[in-house]
Motif scaffolding. Structure first.
Motif, PDB file in Angstrom:
ATOM      1  N   ASP A  51      35.766  41.909  44.417  1.00  0.00           N
ATOM      2  CA  ASP A  51      36.165  42.678  43.229  1.00  0.00           C
ATOM      3  C   ASP A  51      36.339  40.962  42.443  1.00  0.00           C
ATOM      4  O   ASP A  51      36.582  41.563  41.553  1.00  0.00           O
ATOM      5  CB  ASP A  51      37.966  43.220  44.134  1.00  0.00           C
ATOM      6  N   ARG A  89      38.397  39.384  37.289  1.00  0.00           N
ATOM      7  CA  ARG A  89      37.347  39.311  37.503  1.00  0.00           C
ATOM      8  C   ARG A  89      37.014  38.216  38.468  1.00  0.00           C
ATOM      9  O   ARG A  89      36.658  37.784  39.582  1.00  0.00           O
ATOM     10  CB  ARG A  89      36.737  40.324  37.631  1.00  0.00           C
ATOM     11  N   SER A 164      45.829  43.471  43.285  1.00  0.00           N
ATOM     12  CA  SER A 164      45.247  43.909  43.936  1.00  0.00           C
ATOM     13  C   SER A 164      45.845  45.082  44.352  1.00  0.00           C
ATOM     14  O   SER A 164      47.274  45.128  44.145  1.00  0.00           O
ATOM     15  CB  SER A 164      45.102  43.431  45.519  1.00  0.00           C
TER      16      SER A 164
END
Length: 184
Positions: A51, A89, A164
């Motif tokens: 991720d 990211r 997250s």
């Protein structure tokens, strides 16, 4: 490494890629070439499956032309996964900042690294305006840490936990071994 936080419901999994090898430099033997391609495929899969990508750079080492060339190659490999709409990211981490003197050198190194990031992204997106690419690269989070002294590591972990979403854990928090980010 696994970091599980029952309070937030977030579990972070860290994959240390096997490294990046410039395939052209290993063409002296077929075995070396195969190994280099295999390493690159493994690293690419780990990056594509993650991720967030943390690029950890040794801030204590001056950036030679050869180092800049190797890093530019690495960034070219990473760029397909770098989204202008989600620059968070990709996180740049300068490690071993405790060994850098004078500290103003860190600003120069950060600028050099961000310039390489802009150049790599510009190659991928020739149709995008350069200003948009530069703005996205500058939005890339940058952390300056000393993992040996555990300085700044908690900031990275906190950023990752906050960005997250809680979800299904891949490892039971009781079974998974906590492992700290270190120089090793």
């Amino acid at each position: 490494a696994v970091s599980s936080d029952r309070d937030t419901g977030v579990q972070l999994l860290f994959y240390d890629t096997p490294g990046f090898v410039h395939v052209k430099e290993t063409q002296s033997g077929e075995e070396k070439g195969r190994l280099a391609r295999s390493v690159m495929v493994s690293a690419r899969e780990a990056i594509d499956g993650g991720d967030v990508v943390l690029l950890v750079v040794d801030a204590a080492k001056a950036m030679s032309k050869d180092h800049a060339r190797r890093l530019a190659f690495l960034l070219d490999e990473l760029m397909p996964g770098f989204d202008l709409e989600a620059p968070e990211r990709f996180i740049l981490v300068l490690n071993k900042v405790d060994l850098v003197h004078p500290k103003s050198t860190l600003l120069v190194r950060t600028q050099e690294l961000l310039s390489l990031l802009v150049a790599a992204k510009a190659k991928q997106m020739v149709s995008s305006p350069r200003g948009a690419i530069e703005e996205a690269a500058r939005a890339c989070p940058v952390y300056m840490v000393s993992s040996r002294k555990d300085d700044g590591v908690a900031d990275i972990r906190s950023f990752l936990q906050q960005s997250s979403a809680p979800g299904h854990w891949l490892f039971d928090g009781e079974e998974a071994v906590e492992s700290e980010l270190t120089d090793e």
